[in-house]
Structures are given as structure tokens and as C-alpha cells.
Design a protein around this motif. Sequence first.
Motif, PDB file in Angstrom:
ATOM      1  N   TRP A   1       1.054  -1.171  -0.141  1.00 35.00           N
ATOM      2  CA  TRP A   1       0.119  -0.166   0.010  1.00 35.00           C
ATOM      3  C   TRP A   1       0.828   1.263   0.051  1.00 35.00           C
ATOM      4  O   TRP A   1       0.555   2.268  -0.446  1.00 35.00           O
ATOM      5  CB  TRP A   1      -0.980  -0.051   1.011  1.00 35.00           C
ATOM      6  N   THR A   2       2.079   1.142   0.641  1.00 35.61           N
ATOM      7  CA  THR A   2       2.748   2.333   0.792  1.00 35.61           C
ATOM      8  C   THR A   2       3.472   2.661  -0.556  1.00 35.61           C
ATOM      9  O   THR A   2       3.476   3.583  -1.072  1.00 35.61           O
ATOM     10  CB  THR A   2       4.208   2.183   1.873  1.00 35.61           C
ATOM     11  N   GLN A   3       3.851   1.614  -1.174  1.00 41.00           N
ATOM     12  CA  GLN A   3       4.152   1.566  -2.650  1.00 41.00           C
ATOM     13  C   GLN A   3       3.342   2.280  -3.653  1.00 41.00           C
ATOM     14  O   GLN A   3       3.345   3.246  -4.505  1.00 41.00           O
ATOM     15  CB  GLN A   3       4.765   0.270  -3.148  1.00 41.00           C
TER      16      GLN A   3
ATOM     17  N   LEU B   1      -1.221  -3.052  -7.368  1.00 41.50           N
ATOM     18  CA  LEU B   1      -2.359  -3.401  -6.644  1.00 41.50           C
ATOM     19  C   LEU B   1      -2.829  -4.679  -7.108  1.00 41.50           C
ATOM     20  O   LEU B   1      -3.479  -5.345  -6.412  1.00 41.50           O
ATOM     21  CB  LEU B   1      -3.563  -2.438  -7.540  1.00 41.50           C
ATOM     22  N   ARG B   2      -2.223  -5.155  -8.178  1.00 40.01           N
ATOM     23  CA  ARG B   2      -2.723  -6.644  -8.447  1.00 40.01           C
ATOM     24  C   ARG B   2      -2.143  -7.774  -7.569  1.00 40.01           C
ATOM     25  O   ARG B   2      -2.576  -8.660  -6.900  1.00 40.01           O
ATOM     26  CB  ARG B   2      -2.275  -7.154  -9.975  1.00 40.01           C
TER      27      ARG B   2
ATOM     28  N   ALA C   1       0.765   4.265  -2.801  1.00 41.70           N
ATOM     29  CA  ALA C   1       0.587   5.576  -2.454  1.00 41.70           C
ATOM     30  C   ALA C   1       1.647   6.603  -3.135  1.00 41.70           C
ATOM     31  O   ALA C   1       1.118   7.693  -3.708  1.00 41.70           O
ATOM     32  CB  ALA C   1       0.480   5.664  -0.965  1.00 41.70           C
ATOM     33  N   ALA C   2       2.787   5.896  -2.905  1.00 42.64           N
ATOM     34  CA  ALA C   2       4.090   6.725  -3.673  1.00 42.64           C
ATOM     35  C   ALA C   2       4.005   6.666  -5.054  1.00 42.64           C
ATOM     36  O   ALA C   2       4.216   7.928  -5.471  1.00 42.64           O
ATOM     37  CB  ALA C   2       5.310   5.990  -3.067  1.00 42.64           C
ATOM     38  N   LEU C   3       3.576   5.690  -5.708  1.00 42.13           N
ATOM     39  CA  LEU C   3       3.371   5.688  -7.239  1.00 42.13           C
ATOM     40  C   LEU C   3       2.252   6.625  -7.699  1.00 42.13           C
ATOM     41  O   LEU C   3       2.684   7.579  -8.719  1.00 42.13           O
ATOM     42  CB  LEU C   3       3.301   4.223  -7.705  1.00 42.13           C
ATOM     43  N   LEU C   4       1.225   6.795  -6.843  1.00 39.31           N
ATOM     44  CA  LEU C   4       0.064   7.534  -7.325  1.00 39.31           C
ATOM     45  C   LEU C   4       0.391   9.040  -7.071  1.00 39.31           C
ATOM     46  O   LEU C   4       0.104   9.889  -7.896  1.00 39.31           O
ATOM     47  CB  LEU C   4      -1.201   7.283  -6.555  1.00 39.31           C
TER      48      LEU C   4
ATOM     49  N   ARG D   1       3.967   5.707 -14.144  1.00 42.12           N
ATOM     50  CA  ARG D   1       3.451   5.274 -12.801  1.00 42.12           C
ATOM     51  C   ARG D   1       2.123   4.887 -12.325  1.00 42.12           C
ATOM     52  O   ARG D   1       2.005   3.885 -11.458  1.00 42.12           O
ATOM     53  CB  ARG D   1       3.916   6.787 -11.794  1.00 42.12           C
ATOM     54  N   LEU D   2       1.162   5.179 -13.012  1.00 44.00           N
ATOM     55  CA  LEU D   2      -0.109   4.596 -12.884  1.00 44.00           C
ATOM     56  C   LEU D   2      -0.009   3.298 -13.487  1.00 44.00           C
ATOM     57  O   LEU D   2      -0.790   2.377 -12.655  1.00 44.00           O
ATOM     58  CB  LEU D   2      -1.280   5.353 -13.604  1.00 44.00           C
TER      59      LEU D   2
END
Length: 66
Positions: A17-19, A43-44, A21-24, A35-36
Motif C-alpha cells: 500500500w505504501t508503494q 495493486l494486482r 501511494a508513492a506511485l500515485l 507510474r499509474l
Amino acid sequence: MWPTGSSALYAEAAGLWTQVAALLAAAGRTGDATRLSEAGTVLRELARVEHEAMRALSALGRTGLR
């Protein structure tokens, strides 16, 4: 005590989840659609990890805490 491995799975999910959030956040700052796409990949994996963790927790209903 949690079922074997479930606490590790939730720790893994927290990191994922931290990853995400950082990518978004990076996608928002830069407008970089790559990045999306990367967030979608994470997420998968996150869905797989959380599904496995929920299966471990559902075992509590069948076996109870020990």
C-alpha cells in the motif's frame, strides 16, 4: 496468536500500500502515466496478498485461536 503467516502477509500488504501511494503521488506530481501502470501492477499483487491473508484469517472461524 494469528494463524501462521497471516501477520507477515498483512505486513507485506502494508508495504505494498505504501508503494501504491508513492506511485500515485508521483503520477500526480509528474503526470507520468507509467507510474499509474506501475501502481496497477502493485495493486494486482496486493490483491493476491490480501486474499491469501483473508483466507488465513477465515481459518480462525473454523479452528479458533490457539
